[in-house]
Design a protein around this motif. Structure first.
Motif, PDB file in Angstrom:
ATOM      1  N   ALA A 151       4.637 -97.733  -3.793  1.00 29.08           N
ATOM      2  CA  ALA A 151       3.258 -97.329  -4.082  1.00 29.08           C
ATOM      3  C   ALA A 151       3.144 -96.551  -5.392  1.00 29.08           C
ATOM      4  O   ALA A 151       2.092 -96.567  -6.031  1.00 29.08           O
ATOM      5  CB  ALA A 151       2.699 -96.490  -2.932  1.00 29.08           C
ATOM      6  N   VAL A 152       4.219 -95.869  -5.795  1.00 28.21           N
ATOM      7  CA  VAL A 152       4.164 -95.076  -7.029  1.00 28.21           C
ATOM      8  C   VAL A 152       4.782 -95.799  -8.221  1.00 28.21           C
ATOM      9  O   VAL A 152       4.939 -95.223  -9.296  1.00 28.21           O
ATOM     10  CB  VAL A 152       4.835 -93.699  -6.845  1.00 28.21           C
ATOM     11  N   GLY A 153       5.131 -97.071  -8.028  1.00 31.19           N
ATOM     12  CA  GLY A 153       5.597 -97.852  -9.167  1.00 31.19           C
ATOM     13  C   GLY A 153       7.083 -98.095  -9.270  1.00 31.19           C
ATOM     14  O   GLY A 153       7.553 -98.689 -10.248  1.00 31.19           O
ATOM     15  N   TYR A 154       7.860 -97.641  -8.273  1.00 21.64           N
ATOM     16  CA  TYR A 154       9.300 -97.885  -8.277  1.00 21.64           C
ATOM     17  C   TYR A 154       9.648 -99.026  -7.327  1.00 21.64           C
ATOM     18  O   TYR A 154       8.782 -99.558  -6.625  1.00 21.64           O
ATOM     19  CB  TYR A 154      10.053 -96.624  -7.843  1.00 21.64           C
ATOM     20  N   GLY A 155      10.921 -99.374  -7.270  1.00 21.28           N
ATOM     21  CA  GLY A 155      11.374-100.385  -6.323  1.00 21.28           C
ATOM     22  C   GLY A 155      11.459 -99.809  -4.920  1.00 21.28           C
ATOM     23  O   GLY A 155      11.460 -98.577  -4.728  1.00 21.28           O
ATOM     24  N   ASP A 156      11.569-100.686  -3.931  1.00 16.87           N
ATOM     25  CA  ASP A 156      11.589-100.249  -2.529  1.00 16.87           C
ATOM     26  C   ASP A 156      12.691 -99.238  -2.224  1.00 16.87           C
ATOM     27  O   ASP A 156      12.527 -98.348  -1.391  1.00 16.87           O
ATOM     28  CB  ASP A 156      11.772-101.454  -1.603  1.00 16.87           C
ATOM     29  N   SER A 157      13.847 -99.385  -2.877  1.00 17.66           N
ATOM     30  CA  SER A 157      15.009 -98.551  -2.543  1.00 17.66           C
ATOM     31  C   SER A 157      15.135 -97.308  -3.422  1.00 17.66           C
ATOM     32  O   SER A 157      16.139 -96.597  -3.344  1.00 17.66           O
ATOM     33  CB  SER A 157      16.290 -99.389  -2.655  1.00 17.66           C
ATOM     34  N   TRP A 158      14.128 -97.042  -4.264  1.00 15.22           N
ATOM     35  CA  TRP A 158      14.257 -95.950  -5.240  1.00 15.22           C
ATOM     36  C   TRP A 158      14.533 -94.601  -4.574  1.00 15.22           C
ATOM     37  O   TRP A 158      15.470 -93.895  -4.955  1.00 15.22           O
ATOM     38  CB  TRP A 158      12.985 -95.835  -6.087  1.00 15.22           C
ATOM     39  N   LEU A 159      13.738 -94.210  -3.586  1.00 15.19           N
ATOM     40  CA  LEU A 159      13.923 -92.892  -2.972  1.00 15.19           C
ATOM     41  C   LEU A 159      15.240 -92.827  -2.228  1.00 15.19           C
ATOM     42  O   LEU A 159      15.966 -91.823  -2.322  1.00 15.19           O
ATOM     43  CB  LEU A 159      12.757 -92.580  -2.017  1.00 15.19           C
ATOM     44  N   ARG A 160      15.581 -93.882  -1.510  1.00 16.54           N
ATOM     45  CA  ARG A 160      16.858 -93.908  -0.792  1.00 16.54           C
ATOM     46  C   ARG A 160      18.024 -93.740  -1.753  1.00 16.54           C
ATOM     47  O   ARG A 160      18.939 -92.944  -1.522  1.00 16.54           O
ATOM     48  CB  ARG A 160      16.989 -95.231  -0.035  1.00 16.54           C
ATOM     49  N   ASP A 161      17.997 -94.483  -2.859  1.00 20.80           N
ATOM     50  CA  ASP A 161      19.083 -94.402  -3.847  1.00 20.80           C
ATOM     51  C   ASP A 161      19.123 -93.028  -4.506  1.00 20.80           C
ATOM     52  O   ASP A 161      20.212 -92.498  -4.797  1.00 20.80           O
ATOM     53  CB  ASP A 161      18.903 -95.479  -4.920  1.00 20.80           C
ATOM     54  N   THR A 162      17.948 -92.443  -4.748  1.00 19.78           N
ATOM     55  CA  THR A 162      17.885 -91.113  -5.374  1.00 19.78           C
ATOM     56  C   THR A 162      18.510 -90.065  -4.471  1.00 19.78           C
ATOM     57  O   THR A 162      19.244 -89.176  -4.934  1.00 19.78           O
ATOM     58  CB  THR A 162      16.411 -90.734  -5.667  1.00 19.78           C
ATOM     59  N   LEU A 163      18.253 -90.160  -3.173  1.00 19.20           N
ATOM     60  CA  LEU A 163      18.814 -89.203  -2.221  1.00 19.20           C
ATOM     61  C   LEU A 163      20.329 -89.366  -2.102  1.00 19.20           C
ATOM     62  O   LEU A 163      21.063 -88.379  -2.003  1.00 19.20           O
ATOM     63  CB  LEU A 163      18.157 -89.382  -0.850  1.00 19.20           C
ATOM     64  N   ARG A 164      20.784 -90.598  -2.112  1.00 16.66           N
ATOM     65  CA  ARG A 164      22.217 -90.844  -1.993  1.00 16.66           C
ATOM     66  C   ARG A 164      22.984 -90.364  -3.223  1.00 16.66           C
ATOM     67  O   ARG A 164      24.071 -89.803  -3.120  1.00 16.66           O
ATOM     68  CB  ARG A 164      22.470 -92.343  -1.792  1.00 16.66           C
ATOM     69  N   ALA A 165      22.411 -90.594  -4.381  1.00 11.50           N
ATOM     70  CA  ALA A 165      23.091 -90.237  -5.631  1.00 11.50           C
ATOM     71  C   ALA A 165      23.042 -88.744  -5.913  1.00 11.50           C
ATOM     72  O   ALA A 165      23.874 -88.224  -6.666  1.00 11.50           O
ATOM     73  CB  ALA A 165      22.452 -90.997  -6.799  1.00 11.50           C
ATOM     74  N   GLU A 166      22.068 -88.040  -5.303  1.00 15.13           N
ATOM     75  CA  GLU A 166      21.883 -86.602  -5.552  1.00 15.13           C
ATOM     76  C   GLU A 166      21.824 -86.330  -7.052  1.00 15.13           C
ATOM     77  O   GLU A 166      22.471 -85.410  -7.563  1.00 15.13           O
ATOM     78  CB  GLU A 166      22.990 -85.788  -4.889  1.00 15.13           C
ATOM     79  N   SER A 167      21.056 -87.151  -7.725  1.00 16.63           N
ATOM     80  CA  SER A 167      20.956 -87.072  -9.175  1.00 16.63           C
ATOM     81  C   SER A 167      19.982 -85.990  -9.623  1.00 16.63           C
ATOM     82  O   SER A 167      19.389 -85.278  -8.798  1.00 16.63           O
ATOM     83  CB  SER A 167      20.491 -88.425  -9.738  1.00 16.63           C
ATOM     84  N   ASN A 168      19.792 -85.918 -10.941  1.00 15.59           N
ATOM     85  CA  ASN A 168      18.850 -84.953 -11.501  1.00 15.59           C
ATOM     86  C   ASN A 168      17.416 -85.235 -11.026  1.00 15.59           C
ATOM     87  O   ASN A 168      16.600 -84.323 -10.928  1.00 15.59           O
ATOM     88  CB  ASN A 168      18.910 -85.008 -13.033  1.00 15.59           C
ATOM     89  N   ALA A 169      17.155 -86.508 -10.715  1.00 19.52           N
ATOM     90  CA  ALA A 169      15.827 -86.868 -10.219  1.00 19.52           C
ATOM     91  C   ALA A 169      15.510 -86.128  -8.922  1.00 19.52           C
ATOM     92  O   ALA A 169      14.375 -85.701  -8.697  1.00 19.52           O
ATOM     93  CB  ALA A 169      15.736 -88.376  -9.999  1.00 19.52           C
ATOM     94  N   LEU A 170      16.506 -85.955  -8.075  1.00 22.95           N
ATOM     95  CA  LEU A 170      16.306 -85.236  -6.819  1.00 22.95           C
ATOM     96  C   LEU A 170      16.007 -83.764  -7.080  1.00 22.95           C
ATOM     97  O   LEU A 170      15.158 -83.160  -6.405  1.00 22.95           O
ATOM     98  CB  LEU A 170      17.549 -85.372  -5.932  1.00 22.95           C
ATOM     99  N   VAL A 171      16.678 -83.192  -8.072  1.00 20.72           N
ATOM    100  CA  VAL A 171      16.413 -81.793  -8.440  1.00 20.72           C
ATOM    101  C   VAL A 171      14.974 -81.631  -8.896  1.00 20.72           C
ATOM    102  O   VAL A 171      14.270 -80.695  -8.496  1.00 20.72           O
ATOM    103  CB  VAL A 171      17.371 -81.343  -9.570  1.00 20.72           C
TER     104      VAL A 171
END
Length: 281
Positions: free
Chosen positions: A37-57
């Motif tokens: 809904a916000v313009g990313y792919g379906d797995s974006w949030l899941r991948d962001t949480l798994r990677a614990e990247s700067n995006a999560l911060v």
């Protein structure tokens, strides 16, 4: 495992599943569909949480709490749901950090609906729920299409030589150079629908002159505006017609007749009390 009932709703033209958690009476949102809904792919949030990247911060800076629950889906598939707060954090991140137009437009349209609901409550105004939903959807669509139209005009100006632009400005007696092409083209939409310019429309609707008529007109007229913006942008992008002529042709093709601007339907508390009194008598 937690159980929940789900319904399909549309936010800004995008289908999203909203879940009502049975035990808590809380609304939750599909993690996959929220990402989309916000313009990313379906797995974006899941991948962001798994990677614990700067995006999560950065997400956490916007209030993201990683409040996720699992509910039983079809068969053995589990559905992961996020809270409304986390959904809004994603919208903010995508709009402000990710630069996602879809998220920014969704944010603007949803804020408008929220503010209007609060204002209606303060003044004792009750609107038909279908009108709220329709106006939100068409407003969202119109925001996107207006940007598309502006971009098409900008590309046309950029691709045209100076003589063509100067001749076009003289032909339509525009003041203000290239910027006037944008203003006149957008104003032409109101002309072909209402036969009036912005100030006159707002005067008829009894709203402030600086407001965009899109915020005040009835949803059916807002739909016409969005249709013209869409078709005119296509004409310009394909170099079929110049900006102002594209708007006129779009109105002709869509067979839109000039009509008086109509304020969105409203029902006051006084009207409600009158109906209730009539029913009880």
């Amino acid at each position: 495992m937690t159980t929940a009932k789900s319904k399909q709703i549309t936010i800004g033209g995008i289908p999203v599943s909203v879940y009502l958690v049975t035990d808590e009476g809380e609304y939750r949102w599909s993690m996959r569909q929220a990402s989309r809904a916000v313009g990313y792919g379906d797995s974006w949030l899941r991948d962001t949480l798994r990677a614990e990247s700067n995006a999560l911060v950065r997400l956490k800076e916007y209030g993201f709490e990683n409040d996720i629950i699992e509910v039983a889906g079809r068969g053995f598939i589990e559905t992961h749901l996020i809270s409304t707060r986390d959904f809004m954090s994603i919208v903010l991140y995508a709009a402000l950090i990710g630069g996602k137009k879809q998220a920014a437009d969704l944010l603007v349209a949803s804020m408008q609906e929220t503010l209007e609901r609060r204002a209606d409550y303060a003044f004792g105004i009750i609107r038909d729920e279908d009108e709220y939903i329709q106006k939100f959807e068409y407003r969202y669509a119109s925001i996107i299409l207006n940007k598309t139209l502006r971009e098409a005009i900008g590309d046309w100006i950029q691709d045209s030589d100076k003589t063509t632009i100067d001749d076009y400005i003289k032909e339509h007696r525009l003041r203000g150079g290239q910027r006037a092409i944008y203003t006149r083209t957008l104003g032409e939409i109101y002309q072909v629908i209402f036969g009036k310019y912005k100030k006159e429309i707002n005067r008829d609707l009894d709203v402030a002159e600086y407001r965009t008529p899109k915020d005040s007109v009835h949803v059916t007229q807002l739909q016409r505006i969005a249709q013209i913006e869409d078709l005119a942008a296509k004409y310009i992008a394909r170099r079929v017609l110049k900006p102002i002529e594209a708007v006129r042709e779009a109105a002709e093709v869509l067979m839109i007749d000039i009509k008086q601007p109509k304020l969105g339907d409203r029902v006051t508390r006084t009207d409600v009390h009158k109906v209730l009194k009539a029913k009880s008598s």
